[in-house]
Design an enzyme around this catalytic site. Sequence first.
Site, PDB file in Angstrom:
ATOM      1  N   HIS A   1     -51.316   9.838  39.799  1.00  0.00           N
ATOM      2  CA  HIS A   1     -51.442  10.474  41.119  1.00  0.00           C
ATOM      3  C   HIS A   1     -51.742  11.966  41.042  1.00  0.00           C
ATOM      4  O   HIS A   1     -51.903  12.612  42.078  1.00  0.00           O
ATOM      5  CB  HIS A   1     -50.149  10.248  41.900  1.00  0.00           C
ATOM      6  CG  HIS A   1     -48.987  10.946  41.253  1.00  0.00           C
ATOM      7  ND1 HIS A   1     -48.492  10.561  40.028  1.00  0.00           N
ATOM      8  CD2 HIS A   1     -48.275  12.025  41.623  1.00  0.00           C
ATOM      9  CE1 HIS A   1     -47.509  11.377  39.689  1.00  0.00           C
ATOM     10  NE2 HIS A   1     -47.351  12.270  40.632  1.00  0.00           N
ATOM     11  N   ASP A   2     -51.770  12.535  39.840  1.00  0.00           N
ATOM     12  CA  ASP A   2     -52.070  13.968  39.684  1.00  0.00           C
ATOM     13  C   ASP A   2     -53.455  14.207  39.103  1.00  0.00           C
ATOM     14  O   ASP A   2     -53.851  15.355  38.901  1.00  0.00           O
ATOM     15  CB  ASP A   2     -51.069  14.627  38.719  1.00  0.00           C
ATOM     16  CG  ASP A   2     -49.663  14.732  39.281  1.00  0.00           C
ATOM     17  OD1 ASP A   2     -49.509  14.780  40.524  1.00  0.00           O
ATOM     18  OD2 ASP A   2     -48.721  14.776  38.476  1.00  0.00           O
TER      19      ASP A   2
ATOM     20  N   ASP B   1     -39.050   6.787  40.322  1.00  0.00           N
ATOM     21  CA  ASP B   1     -39.419   8.138  39.920  1.00  0.00           C
ATOM     22  C   ASP B   1     -38.187   9.018  40.112  1.00  0.00           C
ATOM     23  O   ASP B   1     -37.616   9.068  41.199  1.00  0.00           O
ATOM     24  CB  ASP B   1     -40.567   8.635  40.811  1.00  0.00           C
ATOM     25  CG  ASP B   1     -41.467   9.617  40.099  1.00  0.00           C
ATOM     26  OD1 ASP B   1     -40.929  10.555  39.483  1.00  0.00           O
ATOM     27  OD2 ASP B   1     -42.698   9.459  40.178  1.00  0.00           O
TER      28      ASP B   1
ATOM     29  N   ASP C   1     -49.011   2.673  61.122  1.00  0.00           N
ATOM     30  CA  ASP C   1     -48.862   4.108  61.399  1.00  0.00           C
ATOM     31  C   ASP C   1     -49.706   4.962  60.441  1.00  0.00           C
ATOM     32  O   ASP C   1     -49.607   6.193  60.446  1.00  0.00           O
ATOM     33  CB  ASP C   1     -47.386   4.538  61.357  1.00  0.00           C
ATOM     34  CG  ASP C   1     -46.785   4.438  59.965  1.00  0.00           C
ATOM     35  OD1 ASP C   1     -47.476   3.918  59.053  1.00  0.00           O
ATOM     36  OD2 ASP C   1     -45.639   4.873  59.775  1.00  0.00           O
TER      37      ASP C   1
ATOM     38  N   GLU D   1     -42.112  12.714  31.813  1.00  0.00           N
ATOM     39  CA  GLU D   1     -43.334  13.489  31.977  1.00  0.00           C
ATOM     40  C   GLU D   1     -43.033  14.844  31.376  1.00  0.00           C
ATOM     41  O   GLU D   1     -42.122  15.542  31.816  1.00  0.00           O
ATOM     42  CB  GLU D   1     -43.683  13.644  33.452  1.00  0.00           C
ATOM     43  CG  GLU D   1     -45.033  14.315  33.629  1.00  0.00           C
ATOM     44  CD  GLU D   1     -45.165  15.053  34.946  1.00  0.00           C
ATOM     45  OE1 GLU D   1     -46.297  15.225  35.388  1.00  0.00           O
ATOM     46  OE2 GLU D   1     -44.152  15.479  35.521  1.00  0.00           O
TER      47      GLU D   1
ATOM     48  N   ASN E   1     -47.247  -1.333  59.097  1.00  0.00           N
ATOM     49  CA  ASN E   1     -46.986  -1.250  60.536  1.00  0.00           C
ATOM     50  C   ASN E   1     -47.994  -0.410  61.318  1.00  0.00           C
ATOM     51  O   ASN E   1     -47.736  -0.014  62.451  1.00  0.00           O
ATOM     52  CB  ASN E   1     -45.572  -0.718  60.784  1.00  0.00           C
ATOM     53  CG  ASN E   1     -45.399   0.682  60.220  1.00  0.00           C
ATOM     54  OD1 ASN E   1     -46.269   1.163  59.494  1.00  0.00           O
ATOM     55  ND2 ASN E   1     -44.309   1.338  60.552  1.00  0.00           N
TER      56      ASN E   1
ATOM     57  N   ASP F   1     -50.080  -0.123  54.123  1.00  0.00           N
ATOM     58  CA  ASP F   1     -49.361   0.188  55.358  1.00  0.00           C
ATOM     59  C   ASP F   1     -49.064  -1.100  56.111  1.00  0.00           C
ATOM     60  O   ASP F   1     -49.985  -1.829  56.464  1.00  0.00           O
ATOM     61  CB  ASP F   1     -50.237   1.132  56.203  1.00  0.00           C
ATOM     62  CG  ASP F   1     -49.657   1.386  57.583  1.00  0.00           C
ATOM     63  OD1 ASP F   1     -48.437   1.217  57.752  1.00  0.00           O
ATOM     64  OD2 ASP F   1     -50.446   1.758  58.479  1.00  0.00           O
TER      65      ASP F   1
ATOM     66  N   ASP G   1     -46.055   1.917  52.940  1.00  0.00           N
ATOM     67  CA  ASP G   1     -44.601   1.771  53.051  1.00  0.00           C
ATOM     68  C   ASP G   1     -44.094   0.661  52.133  1.00  0.00           C
ATOM     69  O   ASP G   1     -44.872  -0.035  51.480  1.00  0.00           O
ATOM     70  CB  ASP G   1     -44.210   1.523  54.520  1.00  0.00           C
ATOM     71  CG  ASP G   1     -45.113   0.481  55.160  1.00  0.00           C
ATOM     72  OD1 ASP G   1     -45.272  -0.594  54.542  1.00  0.00           O
ATOM     73  OD2 ASP G   1     -45.684   0.739  56.242  1.00  0.00           O
TER      74      ASP G   1
ATOM     75  N   ASP H   1     -39.677  13.093  36.130  1.00  0.00           N
ATOM     76  CA  ASP H   1     -40.584  14.178  36.462  1.00  0.00           C
ATOM     77  C   ASP H   1     -40.254  15.435  35.654  1.00  0.00           C
ATOM     78  O   ASP H   1     -39.078  15.780  35.488  1.00  0.00           O
ATOM     79  CB  ASP H   1     -40.412  14.471  37.963  1.00  0.00           C
ATOM     80  CG  ASP H   1     -41.532  15.314  38.532  1.00  0.00           C
ATOM     81  OD1 ASP H   1     -42.688  14.878  38.449  1.00  0.00           O
ATOM     82  OD2 ASP H   1     -41.245  16.402  39.066  1.00  0.00           O
TER      83      ASP H   1
HETATM   84  O1  TEU Z   1     -46.194  17.016  37.958  1.00  0.00           O
HETATM   85  C1  TEU Z   1     -45.856  17.931  36.967  1.00  0.00           C
HETATM   86  C2  TEU Z   1     -46.847  18.869  36.539  1.00  0.00           C
HETATM   87  O2  TEU Z   1     -46.698  19.463  35.477  1.00  0.00           O
HETATM   88  C3  TEU Z   1     -47.942  19.241  37.457  1.00  0.00           C
HETATM   89  O3  TEU Z   1     -48.164  20.606  37.350  1.00  0.00           O
HETATM   90  C4  TEU Z   1     -49.137  18.527  37.098  1.00  0.00           C
HETATM   91  O4  TEU Z   1     -49.635  19.018  35.885  1.00  0.00           O
HETATM   92  C5  TEU Z   1     -50.083  18.813  38.208  1.00  0.00           C
HETATM   93  O5  TEU Z   1     -49.626  18.065  39.317  1.00  0.00           O
HETATM   94  C6  TEU Z   1     -51.447  18.399  37.883  1.00  0.00           C
HETATM   95  O6  TEU Z   1     -52.251  18.855  38.894  1.00  0.00           O
HETATM   96  C7  TEU Z   1     -45.119  16.356  38.533  1.00  0.00           C
HETATM   97  C8  TEU Z   1     -45.594  15.334  39.528  1.00  0.00           C
HETATM   98  O7  TEU Z   1     -46.309  14.326  38.859  1.00  0.00           O
HETATM   99  C9  TEU Z   1     -46.391  16.032  40.587  1.00  0.00           C
HETATM  100  O8  TEU Z   1     -46.957  15.124  41.489  1.00  0.00           O
HETATM  101  C10 TEU Z   1     -45.454  16.974  41.283  1.00  0.00           C
HETATM  102  O9  TEU Z   1     -46.171  17.733  42.210  1.00  0.00           O
HETATM  103  C11 TEU Z   1     -44.761  17.915  40.302  1.00  0.00           C
HETATM  104  O10 TEU Z   1     -44.244  17.250  39.175  1.00  0.00           O
HETATM  105  C12 TEU Z   1     -43.595  18.583  40.961  1.00  0.00           C
HETATM  106  O11 TEU Z   1     -42.566  17.665  41.160  1.00  0.00           O
HETATM  107 CA    CA Z   2     -46.467   2.423  57.536  1.00  0.00          CA
END
Ligand code: TEU
Ligand code: CA
Length: 529
Positions: A308-309, A101, A28, A236, A26, A24, A32, A198
């Site tokens: 991130h998932d 992405d 908040d 993906e 700034n 971050d 960013d 995605d």
């Molecule tokens: O995730 C795709 C997906 O198949 C998800 O169901 C994934 O298996 C799940 O997030 C796991 O917990 C992509 C992105 O990576 C995810 O962050 C998004 O929420 C999703 O597509 C919808 O765009």
């Molecule tokens: Ca920020």
Amino acid sequence: MLDERYRAYLRWTIYQIYPRSFMDSNGDGIGDLKGIISKLDYLQELGINALWICPCYQSPNDDNGYDISDYESIMAEFGTMEDMERLIGEIHRRGMKIIMDFVPNHTSTKHPWFQESRKGKDNPYSDFYFWFDEKPNNWQAAFRGSAWEWDEMRGQYYLHSFTVSQADLNYENPDVVKAMQHVVDFWREKGVDGFRIDVIDLISKDFSKKRDDFGPRLHEFIRELIGREPFFTVGESDVHDIGEMVRHCAANRHELSTLFVFDHLECGRADKFTPKKDSLKFLRDCLIRWQQETAEHDLLYTLFSDNHDQPPLISRIADDAKLRYESATDLAAMLYLLKGVPFIYQGQEIGMTSAHLDSIDDFDDVESINAYHDFCRTMPEEEALGKVDFGSRDNARHPMCWDDTEGAGFTTGTPWISLHPRYREINVKSDRKADKSVWRFYQSLLSLRRNNETFLDGDFDVISSVDDPYFIYTRAWKDEKWVIVCNFETEQEISVPFDCEAPALTNLKRTSMSGVYAPYECAIAMVSD
Ligand code: TEU
Ligand code: CA
């Protein structure tokens, strides 16, 4: 032999940034683009030469940016298009690449296309989405509940494979294809070097099928969207079979450069929210299978364990408490010296663990919150919380831990989501100084990989056998051969069937390749002839 273009991609070492939680600038509390710019030198020092940035487009943030309301503008909280152009420039000035992405399957229901579409059946956007008087099937949304939602204004149901505010686009309509080609061209003209795409498997549907993926026109749509010129693309997709990967990624298909195969991430859990005890064996055997099969079919494989998932792999199948350093470095050696394109998720370079939050109020992720309420219907709250805490995507979404100050060096304000409870112990600043530094191990490993053709294009071979509680593999190129030994959970004697030079890299300072290995100990050496 790998296609020449794919061989060039082997040289990319990609770092995945979740912009909301990276840095971050700034105060908040929200990461960013300027924050990312301020950390480019840091990433370069680590040995990174490409970035994948999770969605940073305009979005109401129901699914943190995966619900896009304008593909061609930047989320105000992240900055401006000028900041984006500066970021691209700063990345390129350093000789690095940038991958955006791309989310082609759905838009936010706040997107003007949807706002128009819902108005009626005879406007230019009316067929941009899937509308039905009756639900044509009983498809379920990934984040629970029916995938069909009634829209009062239109007086019909629309399809949403994820949250109700993420409406699926209808590629049967050529105008949708054109609109999304425009998005692709827009970003290519801005100079980006590739896309992470995605849920690419969802863009063609067959409503008579049980599931919403791999519809009949999938390959045609992929080629129309991104196959027009060679460009780095990583899809993906829910692919578990080499034949399916060939159909997407063989060089002569002009579709994807590669795709993420998720099979190996199934270790350590029975399902998304249920832990299961597993050994690193599971991971090893899965990786071996994909190394062999992708080599056989000249496909480019992706090397990754976190995103991130996913809650960090280290917390699911290794020891993220007492042997955290050993586990993190051993996993890195198991994975990143294989053949493929490495993707490192933010925080992995310091052995970041699952967050573990105490109250449902600390969670932000829509999937986790929906799941929690669902679980609460059939089990005590405490148990429901335990499940969500184990599997939540928020385990990977807390702010990057840069140092041990108040805002973890991420922000001077109040972070948008709680800080990792262990940030005073696990952070970049202390890790880099530590005697046992995950960061320095990653740096050495990436440099070893980058500077030896053997680790890029060299052949992979397995030396250990299926029953061995460890992994020995080699990479060989021309007359050079390297051997990698990764021990699993227990101490044991390992004998390496080659004469080796002194180890080039180890996580516990061992001096010879054969001998007793501590839990999660690893070593890498060149084979002497
Ligand atoms: O995730 C795709 C997906 O198949 C998800 O169901 C994934 O298996 C799940 O997030 C796991 O917990 C992509 C992105 O990576 C995810 O962050 C998004 O929420 C999703 O597509 C919808 O765009
Ligand atoms: Ca920020």
